[in-house]
Design a protein around this motif. Sequence first.
Motif, PDB file in Angstrom:
ATOM      1  N   TYR A   1       0.781  -1.232   0.000  1.00 51.46           N
ATOM      2  CA  TYR A   1       0.000   0.000   0.000  1.00 51.46           C
ATOM      3  C   TYR A   1       0.822   1.296   0.000  1.00 51.46           C
ATOM      4  CZ  TYR A   1      -3.618   3.390   0.868  1.00 51.46           C
ATOM      5  OH  TYR A   1      -4.442   4.469   0.736  1.00 51.46           O
ATOM      6  N   PRO A   2       1.911   1.426   0.766  1.00 51.90           N
ATOM      7  CA  PRO A   2       2.660   2.696   0.728  1.00 51.90           C
ATOM      8  C   PRO A   2       3.092   3.099  -0.679  1.00 51.90           C
ATOM      9  CG  PRO A   2       3.353   1.393   2.600  1.00 51.90           C
ATOM     10  CD  PRO A   2       2.460   0.517   1.786  1.00 51.90           C
ATOM     11  N   PHE A   3       3.466   2.124  -1.502  1.00 52.93           N
ATOM     12  CA  PHE A   3       3.858   2.437  -2.872  1.00 52.93           C
ATOM     13  C   PHE A   3       2.656   2.926  -3.690  1.00 52.93           C
ATOM     14  CE2 PHE A   3       7.019  -0.834  -1.600  1.00 52.93           C
ATOM     15  CZ  PHE A   3       8.145  -0.018  -1.649  1.00 52.93           C
ATOM     16  N   ASP A   4       1.484   2.399  -3.382  1.00 51.68           N
ATOM     17  CA  ASP A   4       0.269   2.864  -4.053  1.00 51.68           C
ATOM     18  C   ASP A   4       0.010   4.323  -3.714  1.00 51.68           C
ATOM     19  OD1 ASP A   4      -2.092   2.974  -5.472  1.00 51.68           O
ATOM     20  OD2 ASP A   4      -3.264   1.882  -3.988  1.00 51.68           O
ATOM     21  N   LEU A   5       0.149   4.669  -2.441  1.00 53.96           N
ATOM     22  CA  LEU A   5      -0.053   6.057  -2.013  1.00 53.96           C
ATOM     23  C   LEU A   5       0.957   6.996  -2.662  1.00 53.96           C
ATOM     24  CD1 LEU A   5      -1.653   7.623   0.583  1.00 53.96           C
ATOM     25  CD2 LEU A   5       0.733   7.854   1.228  1.00 53.96           C
ATOM     26  N   LEU A   6       2.214   6.600  -2.710  1.00 55.37           N
ATOM     27  CA  LEU A   6       3.248   7.429  -3.321  1.00 55.37           C
ATOM     28  C   LEU A   6       3.036   7.559  -4.827  1.00 55.37           C
ATOM     29  CD1 LEU A   6       6.342   6.052  -1.376  1.00 55.37           C
ATOM     30  CD2 LEU A   6       5.189   8.239  -1.018  1.00 55.37           C
ATOM     31  N   ARG A   7       2.640   6.473  -5.481  1.00 50.43           N
ATOM     32  CA  ARG A   7       2.358   6.524  -6.908  1.00 50.43           C
ATOM     33  C   ARG A   7       1.254   7.523  -7.204  1.00 50.43           C
ATOM     34  NH1 ARG A   7      -1.485   3.150  -9.951  1.00 50.43           N
ATOM     35  NH2 ARG A   7      -2.364   2.986  -7.854  1.00 50.43           N
ATOM     36  N   THR A   8       0.166   7.477  -6.421  1.00 47.93           N
ATOM     37  CA  THR A   8      -0.957   8.391  -6.625  1.00 47.93           C
ATOM     38  C   THR A   8      -0.537   9.836  -6.381  1.00 47.93           C
ATOM     39  OG1 THR A   8      -2.534   6.688  -5.968  1.00 47.93           O
ATOM     40  CG2 THR A   8      -3.294   8.962  -5.869  1.00 47.93           C
ATOM     41  N   THR A   9       0.251  10.083  -5.331  1.00 46.50           N
ATOM     42  CA  THR A   9       0.691  11.438  -5.004  1.00 46.50           C
ATOM     43  C   THR A   9       1.529  12.040  -6.117  1.00 46.50           C
ATOM     44  OG1 THR A   9       0.679  10.905  -2.637  1.00 46.50           O
ATOM     45  CG2 THR A   9       1.950  12.832  -3.317  1.00 46.50           C
ATOM     46  N   LEU A  10       2.492  11.283  -6.653  1.00 48.96           N
ATOM     47  CA  LEU A  10       3.359  11.790  -7.705  1.00 48.96           C
ATOM     48  C   LEU A  10       2.604  11.987  -9.016  1.00 48.96           C
ATOM     49  CD1 LEU A  10       6.618   9.733  -7.069  1.00 48.96           C
ATOM     50  CD2 LEU A  10       6.164  12.109  -6.478  1.00 48.96           C
ATOM     51  N   ALA A  11       1.660  11.094  -9.311  1.00 45.94           N
ATOM     52  CA  ALA A  11       0.904  11.207 -10.558  1.00 45.94           C
ATOM     53  C   ALA A  11      -0.083  12.359 -10.517  1.00 45.94           C
ATOM     54  CB  ALA A  11       0.171   9.896 -10.834  1.00 45.94           C
ATOM     55  N   ALA A  12      -0.530  12.765  -9.319  1.00 45.96           N
ATOM     56  CA  ALA A  12      -1.558  13.790  -9.194  1.00 45.96           C
ATOM     57  C   ALA A  12      -1.001  15.196  -9.081  1.00 45.96           C
ATOM     58  CB  ALA A  12      -2.435  13.501  -7.972  1.00 45.96           C
ATOM     59  N   GLN A  13       0.281  15.367  -8.765  1.00 40.86           N
ATOM     60  CA  GLN A  13       0.773  16.684  -8.362  1.00 40.86           C
ATOM     61  C   GLN A  13       0.923  17.675  -9.509  1.00 40.86           C
ATOM     62  OE1 GLN A  13       4.609  16.278  -6.538  1.00 40.86           O
ATOM     63  NE2 GLN A  13       5.494  15.166  -8.251  1.00 40.86           N
ATOM     64  N   GLY A  14       1.214  17.207 -10.726  1.00 39.94           N
ATOM     65  CA  GLY A  14       1.343  18.133 -11.844  1.00 39.94           C
ATOM     66  C   GLY A  14       2.595  19.003 -11.747  1.00 39.94           C
ATOM     67  N   GLU A  15       2.519  20.204 -12.363  1.00 41.50           N
ATOM     68  CA  GLU A  15       3.627  21.169 -12.341  1.00 41.50           C
ATOM     69  C   GLU A  15       3.159  22.481 -11.693  1.00 41.50           C
ATOM     70  OE1 GLU A  15       6.706  20.914 -13.180  1.00 41.50           O
ATOM     71  OE2 GLU A  15       6.770  18.980 -14.233  1.00 41.50           O
ATOM     72  N   PRO A  16       3.985  23.163 -10.915  1.00 39.44           N
ATOM     73  CA  PRO A  16       5.309  22.729 -10.456  1.00 39.44           C
ATOM     74  C   PRO A  16       5.182  21.573  -9.467  1.00 39.44           C
ATOM     75  CG  PRO A  16       4.666  24.726  -9.334  1.00 39.44           C
ATOM     76  CD  PRO A  16       3.601  24.472 -10.355  1.00 39.44           C
ATOM     77  N   GLN A  17       6.199  20.745  -9.433  1.00 36.52           N
ATOM     78  CA  GLN A  17       6.148  19.550  -8.609  1.00 36.52           C
ATOM     79  C   GLN A  17       6.194  19.901  -7.122  1.00 36.52           C
ATOM     80  OE1 GLN A  17       9.023  16.576  -9.711  1.00 36.52           O
ATOM     81  NE2 GLN A  17       8.760  16.962 -11.896  1.00 36.52           N
TER      82      GLN A  17
END
Length: 400
Positions: A146-162
């Motif tokens: 699960y932690p990797f799922d949370l991190l994946r979602t966070t990075l994919a959702a943040q957009g620019e600027p990071q």
Amino acid sequence: MVHVSSDDGKGKKGTRRMIIDATAGAIAGCVARVITGPLDVIKIRFQVQLEPIMGAPIDPGKRSKYTGFGQAMTTIVREEGLQGLWRGTVPGLLLTVPYTAVQFVALQQVRQAAAAYGLTANPGSAPLISLASGALAGAAATVASYPFDLLRTTLAAQGEPQVYRNMWDAARGIVSQRGPMGLYSGLGVTLMEIMPYAALQFGLYDALNAMVNEARLRHQRDMADAAKAAAAGPRGANPISRHHQPRQHESSSAPCEVSTRYPDPSASSSSSLSVLQASRLQAFACGLLAGLLAKLATHPLDVAKKRYQVAGLQRSLRYGARVEAGFVMRSLCQSLAYIYRTEGLMGLWKGSVPSIVKAAPSAAITFAAYDAVLAWLLVMSGEQQKQLQQQQNGKQPQSK
């Protein structure tokens, strides 16, 4: 010399099979993850977008940034480059390896336990066992990754600027804001989402495969009956037919014996390749349909899960309103009701198009790749050496 009992041998064989299942599942999941990565990013962008997509107000400040599948893809590429479509791929792969490995191992273990306790003796219980084993396998895999799922979602959702530069930066930021348990934010709703999804996915996959196999056997029986009827029809009516009948019967009834005495490598390899291709095509098609139906049925739960995961993420306001940190305080029912009240019925299915476009081929690729890699690993490990030797000798392998 240390004597190894039969129980130890069975234990080592079971451990080796678990390793093979885990390896095949991990490889299959990674292949599917890399291929469908852009669809996952687009899906997440839609799911964390609070503004209604359909019937959005004219006010530019409340207009949704992403309005359609093609528009979202071109916007991401224009603003973030082609690499923007693969945001979160590294944690996505780190998620995929333990998730698919644990999932397929747990699936096989639950099914073996059900067989050991005699639960598979009744054919009518097969659908229930498929659903239960899929649900338990999905739950075990979710907790493990699960932690990797949370991190994946966070990075994919943040957009620019990071907001976060990479996975480790995101992990440190989340832990500093929410504590270590922040890496498991939304785990409860994720389990409530993944268990019915995995149950439906594996249950439908088994059911569809059973239907296809039954239809194939029925077709083969019909073809065999038709051939027998055609062969028996002219018998006795024409002397020439009766004269040639034994030769025809000999030619059609003993192909295995002839091929054993005088093997034809090209014919044998062609037949094996045809059977293998049909099996792979069946796994791909059944996985495709199973993934599509399962994802469509459970999509609102996935939308709520993504909102829990990005609650409090301070991304740029040009992507729309942010999910406030207090969202995690709502129960699942309250969250679904809130989304429906503020974004309409379609809000519960935000991102369903890229989700379905992703889930169907992802499931198909995963099942097909898993079957292919598993078969190869079993041959390489010697699990199927005896069966292959029996087939080469023209014998049918014994069923266990």
